[in-house]
Scaffold this motif. Sequence first.
Motif, PDB file in Angstrom:
ATOM      1  N   TYR A   5      22.875  55.444   5.090  1.00 28.10           N
ATOM      2  CA  TYR A   5      21.955  55.144   3.997  1.00 28.10           C
ATOM      3  C   TYR A   5      22.178  53.731   3.477  1.00 28.10           C
ATOM      4  CZ  TYR A   5      21.914  60.243   3.918  1.00 28.10           C
ATOM      5  OH  TYR A   5      21.835  61.571   4.267  1.00 28.10           O
ATOM      6  N   LEU A   6      21.161  53.221   2.816  1.00 32.57           N
ATOM      7  CA  LEU A   6      21.282  51.979   2.052  1.00 32.57           C
ATOM      8  C   LEU A   6      20.549  52.193   0.733  1.00 32.57           C
ATOM      9  CD1 LEU A   6      22.401  49.066   2.088  1.00 32.57           C
ATOM     10  CD2 LEU A   6      20.096  48.330   2.771  1.00 32.57           C
ATOM     11  N   GLN A   7      21.311  52.355  -0.338  1.00 35.93           N
ATOM     12  CA  GLN A   7      20.733  52.470  -1.665  1.00 35.93           C
ATOM     13  C   GLN A   7      20.532  51.065  -2.206  1.00 35.93           C
ATOM     14  OE1 GLN A   7      19.739  55.243  -3.500  1.00 35.93           O
ATOM     15  NE2 GLN A   7      18.940  53.721  -4.936  1.00 35.93           N
ATOM     16  N   MET A   8      19.301  50.733  -2.531  1.00 35.11           N
ATOM     17  CA  MET A   8      18.969  49.389  -2.993  1.00 35.11           C
ATOM     18  C   MET A   8      18.455  49.466  -4.420  1.00 35.11           C
ATOM     19  SD  MET A   8      17.146  47.836   0.424  1.00 35.11           S
ATOM     20  CE  MET A   8      15.688  48.847   0.249  1.00 35.11           C
ATOM     21  N   ASN A   9      19.190  48.877  -5.335  1.00 36.35           N
ATOM     22  CA  ASN A   9      18.816  48.839  -6.741  1.00 36.35           C
ATOM     23  C   ASN A   9      18.530  47.407  -7.173  1.00 36.35           C
ATOM     24  OD1 ASN A   9      19.344  51.633  -6.889  1.00 36.35           O
ATOM     25  ND2 ASN A   9      21.492  51.247  -7.422  1.00 36.35           N
ATOM     26  N   SER A  10      17.884  47.274  -8.314  1.00 38.57           N
ATOM     27  CA  SER A  10      17.572  45.947  -8.871  1.00 38.57           C
ATOM     28  C   SER A  10      16.943  45.045  -7.825  1.00 38.57           C
ATOM     29  CB  SER A  10      18.849  45.305  -9.431  1.00 38.57           C
ATOM     30  OG  SER A  10      19.436  46.128 -10.427  1.00 38.57           O
ATOM     31  N   LEU A  11      15.960  45.565  -7.134  1.00 35.68           N
ATOM     32  CA  LEU A  11      15.344  44.820  -6.040  1.00 35.68           C
ATOM     33  C   LEU A  11      14.640  43.564  -6.541  1.00 35.68           C
ATOM     34  CD1 LEU A  11      14.117  47.831  -3.961  1.00 35.68           C
ATOM     35  CD2 LEU A  11      15.497  45.952  -3.077  1.00 35.68           C
ATOM     36  N   LYS A  12      14.693  42.543  -5.704  1.00 41.48           N
ATOM     37  CA  LYS A  12      14.107  41.242  -6.021  1.00 41.48           C
ATOM     38  C   LYS A  12      13.074  40.880  -4.947  1.00 41.48           C
ATOM     39  CE  LYS A  12      18.589  39.657  -7.811  1.00 41.48           C
ATOM     40  NZ  LYS A  12      19.637  38.621  -7.672  1.00 41.48           N
ATOM     41  N   PRO A  13      12.154  39.999  -5.272  1.00 43.98           N
ATOM     42  CA  PRO A  13      11.174  39.586  -4.260  1.00 43.98           C
ATOM     43  C   PRO A  13      11.826  39.041  -2.994  1.00 43.98           C
ATOM     44  CG  PRO A  13      10.440  38.894  -6.426  1.00 43.98           C
ATOM     45  CD  PRO A  13      11.825  39.445  -6.607  1.00 43.98           C
ATOM     46  N   GLU A  14      12.956  38.403  -3.132  1.00 42.59           N
ATOM     47  CA  GLU A  14      13.638  37.853  -1.952  1.00 42.59           C
ATOM     48  C   GLU A  14      14.264  38.925  -1.066  1.00 42.59           C
ATOM     49  OE1 GLU A  14      14.039  36.941  -5.164  1.00 42.59           O
ATOM     50  OE2 GLU A  14      16.157  36.421  -5.567  1.00 42.59           O
ATOM     51  N   ASP A  15      14.249  40.158  -1.503  1.00 45.57           N
ATOM     52  CA  ASP A  15      14.705  41.266  -0.661  1.00 45.57           C
ATOM     53  C   ASP A  15      13.603  41.739   0.294  1.00 45.57           C
ATOM     54  OD1 ASP A  15      16.417  42.555  -3.525  1.00 45.57           O
ATOM     55  OD2 ASP A  15      17.291  41.477  -1.831  1.00 45.57           O
ATOM     56  N   THR A  16      12.415  41.211   0.133  1.00 46.34           N
ATOM     57  CA  THR A  16      11.310  41.598   1.006  1.00 46.34           C
ATOM     58  C   THR A  16      11.618  41.239   2.454  1.00 46.34           C
ATOM     59  OG1 THR A  16       9.637  41.357  -0.732  1.00 46.34           O
ATOM     60  CG2 THR A  16       8.889  41.164   1.549  1.00 46.34           C
ATOM     61  N   ALA A  17      11.555  42.230   3.325  1.00 46.11           N
ATOM     62  CA  ALA A  17      11.893  42.037   4.741  1.00 46.11           C
ATOM     63  C   ALA A  17      11.702  43.346   5.488  1.00 46.11           C
ATOM     64  CB  ALA A  17      13.340  41.573   4.899  1.00 46.11           C
ATOM     65  N   VAL A  18      11.783  43.262   6.792  1.00 46.65           N
ATOM     66  CA  VAL A  18      11.925  44.463   7.605  1.00 46.65           C
ATOM     67  C   VAL A  18      13.418  44.743   7.719  1.00 46.65           C
ATOM     68  CG1 VAL A  18      11.538  45.543   9.844  1.00 46.65           C
ATOM     69  CG2 VAL A  18       9.805  44.007   8.864  1.00 46.65           C
ATOM     70  N   TYR A  19      13.801  45.963   7.390  1.00 49.10           N
ATOM     71  CA  TYR A  19      15.209  46.349   7.420  1.00 49.10           C
ATOM     72  C   TYR A  19      15.477  47.159   8.677  1.00 49.10           C
ATOM     73  CZ  TYR A  19      15.996  44.629   2.726  1.00 49.10           C
ATOM     74  OH  TYR A  19      16.140  43.814   1.635  1.00 49.10           O
ATOM     75  N   TYR A  20      16.554  46.775   9.376  1.00 49.84           N
ATOM     76  CA  TYR A  20      16.926  47.408  10.629  1.00 49.84           C
ATOM     77  C   TYR A  20      18.291  48.070  10.523  1.00 49.84           C
ATOM     78  CZ  TYR A  20      13.229  44.535  12.684  1.00 49.84           C
ATOM     79  OH  TYR A  20      12.029  43.948  12.983  1.00 49.84           O
ATOM     80  N   CYS A  21      18.377  49.227  11.113  1.00 46.43           N
ATOM     81  CA  CYS A  21      19.639  49.943  11.263  1.00 46.43           C
ATOM     82  C   CYS A  21      20.249  49.546  12.605  1.00 46.43           C
ATOM     83  CB  CYS A  21      19.338  51.441  11.217  1.00 46.43           C
ATOM     84  SG  CYS A  21      20.648  52.521  11.735  1.00 46.43           S
ATOM     85  N   ALA A  22      21.554  49.327  12.627  1.00 54.12           N
ATOM     86  CA  ALA A  22      22.243  48.964  13.868  1.00 54.12           C
ATOM     87  C   ALA A  22      23.541  49.754  13.970  1.00 54.12           C
ATOM     88  CB  ALA A  22      22.528  47.473  13.893  1.00 54.12           C
ATOM     89  N   ALA A  23      24.000  49.954  15.196  1.00 54.55           N
ATOM     90  CA  ALA A  23      25.210  50.739  15.399  1.00 54.55           C
ATOM     91  C   ALA A  23      26.022  50.217  16.578  1.00 54.55           C
ATOM     92  CB  ALA A  23      24.856  52.207  15.628  1.00 54.55           C
ATOM     93  N   ALA A  24      27.297  50.597  16.549  1.00 60.20           N
ATOM     94  CA  ALA A  24      28.242  50.236  17.606  1.00 60.20           C
ATOM     95  C   ALA A  24      28.467  48.737  17.657  1.00 60.20           C
ATOM     96  CB  ALA A  24      27.788  50.779  18.955  1.00 60.20           C
ATOM     97  N   GLY A  25      28.788  48.176  16.506  1.00 65.91           N
ATOM     98  CA  GLY A  25      29.133  46.769  16.411  1.00 65.91           C
ATOM     99  C   GLY A  25      30.413  46.621  15.629  1.00 65.91           C
ATOM    100  N   THR A  26      30.850  45.381  15.429  1.00 63.28           N
ATOM    101  CA  THR A  26      32.094  45.183  14.701  1.00 63.28           C
ATOM    102  C   THR A  26      32.050  44.021  13.723  1.00 63.28           C
ATOM    103  OG1 THR A  26      32.952  43.734  16.429  1.00 63.28           O
ATOM    104  CG2 THR A  26      33.497  46.076  16.608  1.00 63.28           C
TER     105      THR A  26
END
Length: 121
Positions: A80-101
């Motif tokens: 999950y990603l809980q996003m509070n106090s969102l700002k206009p600069e948070d506008t984007a496509v958000y991607y989930c990724a796995a198996a990285g470091t």
Amino acid sequence: QVQLVESGGGSVQAGGSLRLSCAASVRTGTLYTMAWFRQAPGKEREFVAAINWNGLNTDYTDSVKGRFTISRENPKKTMYLQMNSLKPEDTAVYYCAAAGTSQNPNDYLYWGQGTQVIVPS
């Protein structure tokens, strides 16, 4: 083949909140570090937050510290990603990724298709 599916994006007024989810097709405990990245129009994909396999260690980019919280529930195969106090600069496509470091997107093996977050100015 590992599949990651994001959900929870949408349009929200500045100051509002959204909760993104990333559902995996395999046990997330086997996916090691999982992360969220985002990409705004005309910009490169950037690191947002990461969480290690057991959820005890997290990392955030400076611009979201104190506003976003990353978490995972391995029995539910979900991050999950809980996003509070969102700002206009948070506008984007958000991607989930796995198996990285790391914070480098090239380091991750698996990616979701993305979910759009819009915070109008």
